[in-house]
Write a protein that holds these residues in place. Structure first.
Motif, PDB file in Angstrom:
ATOM      1  N   ARG A 155      73.909  41.015  48.051  1.00 55.43           N
ATOM      2  CA  ARG A 155      73.043  42.353  47.772  1.00 55.43           C
ATOM      3  C   ARG A 155      71.054  42.223  48.467  1.00 55.43           C
ATOM      4  NH1 ARG A 155      74.419  45.691  44.238  1.00 55.43           N
ATOM      5  NH2 ARG A 155      76.731  44.648  43.983  1.00 55.43           N
ATOM      6  N   THR A 156      70.963  40.816  48.957  1.00 51.54           N
ATOM      7  CA  THR A 156      69.465  40.774  49.213  1.00 51.54           C
ATOM      8  C   THR A 156      69.489  41.824  51.013  1.00 51.54           C
ATOM      9  OG1 THR A 156      69.292  38.935  48.682  1.00 51.54           O
ATOM     10  CG2 THR A 156      68.120  39.157  50.196  1.00 51.54           C
ATOM     11  N   PHE A 157      70.297  41.790  51.686  1.00 47.09           N
ATOM     12  CA  PHE A 157      70.550  42.773  52.136  1.00 47.09           C
ATOM     13  C   PHE A 157      70.849  44.089  52.515  1.00 47.09           C
ATOM     14  CE2 PHE A 157      70.429  38.385  53.426  1.00 47.09           C
ATOM     15  CZ  PHE A 157      69.543  38.052  54.362  1.00 47.09           C
ATOM     16  N   ARG A 158      71.546  45.139  51.754  1.00 48.31           N
ATOM     17  CA  ARG A 158      72.299  46.267  51.720  1.00 48.31           C
ATOM     18  C   ARG A 158      71.359  46.943  51.256  1.00 48.31           C
ATOM     19  NH1 ARG A 158      74.226  47.870  45.782  1.00 48.31           N
ATOM     20  NH2 ARG A 158      72.573  49.635  46.535  1.00 48.31           N
ATOM     21  N   ASP A 159      72.218  48.323  52.158  1.00 49.24           N
ATOM     22  CA  ASP A 159      71.453  49.104  52.105  1.00 49.24           C
ATOM     23  C   ASP A 159      71.967  50.602  50.974  1.00 49.24           C
ATOM     24  OD1 ASP A 159      70.009  49.420  54.669  1.00 49.24           O
ATOM     25  OD2 ASP A 159      72.000  49.570  55.563  1.00 49.24           O
ATOM     26  N   SER A 160      71.147  51.445  51.483  1.00 47.41           N
ATOM     27  CA  SER A 160      71.806  52.094  49.774  1.00 47.41           C
ATOM     28  C   SER A 160      72.841  52.900  50.074  1.00 47.41           C
ATOM     29  CB  SER A 160      70.880  53.457  50.031  1.00 47.41           C
ATOM     30  OG  SER A 160      69.530  52.650  50.168  1.00 47.41           O
ATOM     31  N   LEU A 161      73.300  52.881  48.145  1.00 52.18           N
ATOM     32  CA  LEU A 161      74.479  53.378  48.704  1.00 52.18           C
ATOM     33  C   LEU A 161      74.735  54.882  48.954  1.00 52.18           C
ATOM     34  CD1 LEU A 161      75.248  51.205  45.187  1.00 52.18           C
ATOM     35  CD2 LEU A 161      76.852  50.794  47.396  1.00 52.18           C
ATOM     36  N   THR A 162      75.840  55.771  49.087  1.00 51.78           N
ATOM     37  CA  THR A 162      76.039  57.527  48.415  1.00 51.78           C
ATOM     38  C   THR A 162      76.662  57.646  47.353  1.00 51.78           C
ATOM     39  OG1 THR A 162      75.912  56.612  50.934  1.00 51.78           O
ATOM     40  CG2 THR A 162      77.072  58.794  50.342  1.00 51.78           C
ATOM     41  N   HIS A 163      76.347  58.241  46.715  1.00 55.74           N
ATOM     42  CA  HIS A 163      76.682  58.701  45.492  1.00 55.74           C
ATOM     43  C   HIS A 163      78.143  59.929  45.609  1.00 55.74           C
ATOM     44  CE1 HIS A 163      74.029  57.252  42.634  1.00 55.74           C
ATOM     45  NE2 HIS A 163      73.150  57.448  43.411  1.00 55.74           N
ATOM     46  N   SER A 181      80.642  56.944  47.194  1.00 53.22           N
ATOM     47  CA  SER A 181      81.789  57.264  48.417  1.00 53.22           C
ATOM     48  C   SER A 181      81.051  56.885  49.418  1.00 53.22           C
ATOM     49  CB  SER A 181      81.099  59.188  48.908  1.00 53.22           C
ATOM     50  OG  SER A 181      82.013  59.809  47.961  1.00 53.22           O
ATOM     51  N   PRO A 182      82.476  56.633  50.551  1.00 55.83           N
ATOM     52  CA  PRO A 182      80.805  55.664  51.405  1.00 55.83           C
ATOM     53  C   PRO A 182      80.234  56.093  52.599  1.00 55.83           C
ATOM     54  CG  PRO A 182      83.698  56.294  51.277  1.00 55.83           C
ATOM     55  CD  PRO A 182      83.232  57.430  50.694  1.00 55.83           C
ATOM     56  N   ASN A 183      79.294  54.733  52.854  1.00 55.29           N
ATOM     57  CA  ASN A 183      78.117  55.478  53.124  1.00 55.29           C
ATOM     58  C   ASN A 183      78.488  55.106  54.912  1.00 55.29           C
ATOM     59  OD1 ASN A 183      76.154  55.010  55.079  1.00 55.29           O
ATOM     60  ND2 ASN A 183      75.039  54.084  53.078  1.00 55.29           N
ATOM     61  N   THR A 184      78.498  56.602  54.895  1.00 53.53           N
ATOM     62  CA  THR A 184      79.329  56.815  56.884  1.00 53.53           C
ATOM     63  C   THR A 184      77.948  56.720  58.258  1.00 53.53           C
ATOM     64  OG1 THR A 184      79.366  59.261  55.688  1.00 53.53           O
ATOM     65  CG2 THR A 184      80.651  58.760  55.741  1.00 53.53           C
ATOM     66  N   ALA A 219      89.415  44.278  49.785  1.00 48.87           N
ATOM     67  CA  ALA A 219      90.688  44.457  50.330  1.00 48.87           C
ATOM     68  C   ALA A 219      91.233  44.824  49.267  1.00 48.87           C
ATOM     69  CB  ALA A 219      91.670  42.763  49.774  1.00 48.87           C
ATOM     70  N   HIS A 220      90.182  45.631  48.404  1.00 48.78           N
ATOM     71  CA  HIS A 220      90.893  46.314  46.796  1.00 48.78           C
ATOM     72  C   HIS A 220      91.647  48.149  48.322  1.00 48.78           C
ATOM     73  CE1 HIS A 220      87.258  48.313  45.696  1.00 48.78           C
ATOM     74  NE2 HIS A 220      87.257  47.717  45.883  1.00 48.78           N
ATOM     75  N   SER A 221      91.616  49.388  47.531  1.00 49.39           N
ATOM     76  CA  SER A 221      91.825  50.574  47.623  1.00 49.39           C
ATOM     77  C   SER A 221      90.295  50.994  47.980  1.00 49.39           C
ATOM     78  CB  SER A 221      92.834  51.016  48.125  1.00 49.39           C
ATOM     79  OG  SER A 221      92.509  51.137  46.415  1.00 49.39           O
ATOM     80  N   PHE A 222      89.592  52.176  47.419  1.00 51.93           N
ATOM     81  CA  PHE A 222      88.522  52.492  47.130  1.00 51.93           C
ATOM     82  C   PHE A 222      88.900  53.425  45.954  1.00 51.93           C
ATOM     83  CE2 PHE A 222      87.004  56.896  45.937  1.00 51.93           C
ATOM     84  CZ  PHE A 222      85.127  56.343  46.266  1.00 51.93           C
ATOM     85  N   ASN A 223      87.408  52.773  44.931  1.00 51.29           N
ATOM     86  CA  ASN A 223      87.642  53.393  43.568  1.00 51.29           C
ATOM     87  C   ASN A 223      86.411  54.434  43.290  1.00 51.29           C
ATOM     88  OD1 ASN A 223      86.339  51.444  42.945  1.00 51.29           O
ATOM     89  ND2 ASN A 223      87.514  49.617  42.565  1.00 51.29           N
ATOM     90  N   TRP A 228      82.912  46.413  49.447  1.00 46.24           N
ATOM     91  CA  TRP A 228      83.086  46.835  50.308  1.00 46.24           C
ATOM     92  C   TRP A 228      83.391  48.325  51.073  1.00 46.24           C
ATOM     93  CZ3 TRP A 228      81.412  43.070  54.452  1.00 46.24           C
ATOM     94  CH2 TRP A 228      80.819  42.101  54.145  1.00 46.24           C
ATOM     95  N   ASN A 229      84.321  49.289  50.145  1.00 44.12           N
ATOM     96  CA  ASN A 229      84.561  49.928  50.696  1.00 44.12           C
ATOM     97  C   ASN A 229      84.107  51.001  50.886  1.00 44.12           C
ATOM     98  OD1 ASN A 229      87.667  50.239  50.899  1.00 44.12           O
ATOM     99  ND2 ASN A 229      87.651  49.542  49.468  1.00 44.12           N
ATOM    100  N   ASN A 230      82.343  51.120  50.396  1.00 37.00           N
ATOM    101  CA  ASN A 230      81.115  51.755  50.544  1.00 37.00           C
ATOM    102  C   ASN A 230      80.411  51.623  51.572  1.00 37.00           C
ATOM    103  OD1 ASN A 230      81.762  53.067  47.797  1.00 37.00           O
ATOM    104  ND2 ASN A 230      80.743  51.266  46.570  1.00 37.00           N
ATOM    105  N   PHE A 231      80.927  50.094  52.569  1.00 36.24           N
ATOM    106  CA  PHE A 231      79.653  50.518  53.747  1.00 36.24           C
ATOM    107  C   PHE A 231      81.818  49.993  54.806  1.00 36.24           C
ATOM    108  CE2 PHE A 231      77.307  49.560  50.904  1.00 36.24           C
ATOM    109  CZ  PHE A 231      76.168  49.903  51.056  1.00 36.24           C
TER     110      PHE A 231
END
Ligand SMILES: [Fe+2]
Length: 343
Positions: A155-163, A181-184, A219-223, A228-231
């Motif tokens: 949490r403390t260092f995490r960048d913005s999420l991508t809608h 969606s993933p932050n690309t 370890a799950h797939s994108f949901n 972690w799938n968002n990064f």
């Protein structure tokens, strides 16, 4: 004859009896709920209980309100019984960090850290007080095995999420509305550089088993939800770091999603990467989420995770269970630690 008698003496005194190590874990405990699941958990007499985040629902930036909500958890009888018998380790997720889905931009993160560490009785000499964030490492040594417990701060260092913007899974593949969606951006961060440096150092320390405690799933797939799938660059960095450091014995445990499941990553690090998700201790979700990597579950009732480390045919083996409030195991995975080693 003397040697025989000596061996028998050791055997009956318990010295030669292989011991089991039990570690319980869980997430998403709303302080408004009874939390009687802690009583079920204690029946297994774990060496420790790991709170994986959303340990309390603050969702507030006022210090008095935050303290009142922690007080509410402190006064829960089931929590008091757990605390009286079982050492507790903890990391946080968004709701106990302060705000739903929050990252590094949260204004009260320093206050939130102080209240968190105070509540869980962090020693005054702990490194957690000295660096930014709450990441930490602990060890359990038993029966000749070294178990390393890595408590991540997601949490403390995490960048913005991508809608959610239509990918990587088409909207109509999911039977619910995805949020992210993933932050690309290749520079997008989840752990932050200081935590990465610390993590690399830890992965190079000797250990037979490394329990990576991540509040969000790995370890799950994108949901479409937080994970972690968002990064994807950070997720790949973690896998590459395991490979580079030749760190054997890594297995992830996670929470956050209000259901339980066991996932096996589509990418490995030289050996398979598993993620045992236990959620929630009191929170529930209304429907299974999309996960192509799921190998057990989903468990839709309240649950906690139990890791039992024991020898089977003299091979140390990790037995994971997701157990419900009635003490019924709803999902299981057994992994010989030889499966978590580079060939
Ligand atoms: Fe969460």
């Amino acid at each position: 004859m003397r040697l025989f008698l000596f061996m028998m003496l050791l055997l009956f005194s318990g010295k030669l009896v292989a011991q089991e190590t039990r570690i319980a874990f869980g997430s998403c405990a709303n302080q408004k709920d009874s939390l009687f699941i802690f009583d079920t958990l204690q029946k297994h007499h774990p060496e420790t209980f790991i709170f994986l985040g959303d340990n309390v629902y603050l969702d507030n930036q006022n210090k008095d309100t935050i303290c009142l909500k922690y007080d509410s958890l402190a006064h829960k009888s089931a929590f008091q019984r757990l605390k009286a018998t079982t050492p507790i380790l903890a990391t946080w997720d968004d709701h106990d960090y302060g705000l739903n889905d929050a990252g590094k931009e949260l204004p009260i993160k320093e206050l939130s850290k102080i209240v968190f560490l105070d509540f869980f009785g962090e020693a005054a000499c702990s490194n957690r007080w000295k660096h930014e964030g709450i990441y930490d490492v602990r060890y359990i040594k038993q029966d000749g095995l070294t178990i390393q417990i890595l408590l991540l701060d997601t949490r403390t260092f995490r960048d913005s999420l991508t809608h959610f913007n239509g990918g990587p899974v088409p909207r109509d593949t999911l039977n619910y509305w995805p949020e992210y969606s993933p932050n690309t951006s290749i520079s997008s961060e989840l752990l932050g550089e200081a935590q990465w440096v610390w993590l690399e150092t830890q992965l190079m320390m000797p250990a037979d088993v490394r329990i990576v405690c991540s509040s969000i799933q790995f370890a799950h797939s994108f949901n479409g939800y937080e994970s972690w799938n968002n990064f994807p660059f950070e997720r790949k960095r973690f896998v590459d770091l395991i490979t580079c450091t030749q760190a054997s014995g890594v297995v992830f445990i996670s929470g956050d999603v209000h259901l339980g499941e066991i996932s096996k990553s589509e990418i490995d690090a030289g050996y398979p990467l598993y993620d045992i998700t236990s959620s929630g201790l009191s929170m529930k979700w209304h429907a299974p989420t999309y996960n192509l990597n799921r190998i057990a579950g989903p468990v839709m009732q309240n649950n906690f995770g139990l890791l039992t480390v024991k020898r089977q045919n003299n091979i140390p083996t990790l037995q994971f269970q997701l157990i419900d409030v009635n003490n019924e195991s709803q999902a299981e995975l057994s992994i010989p630690i030889t499966d978590l080693q580079f060939k």
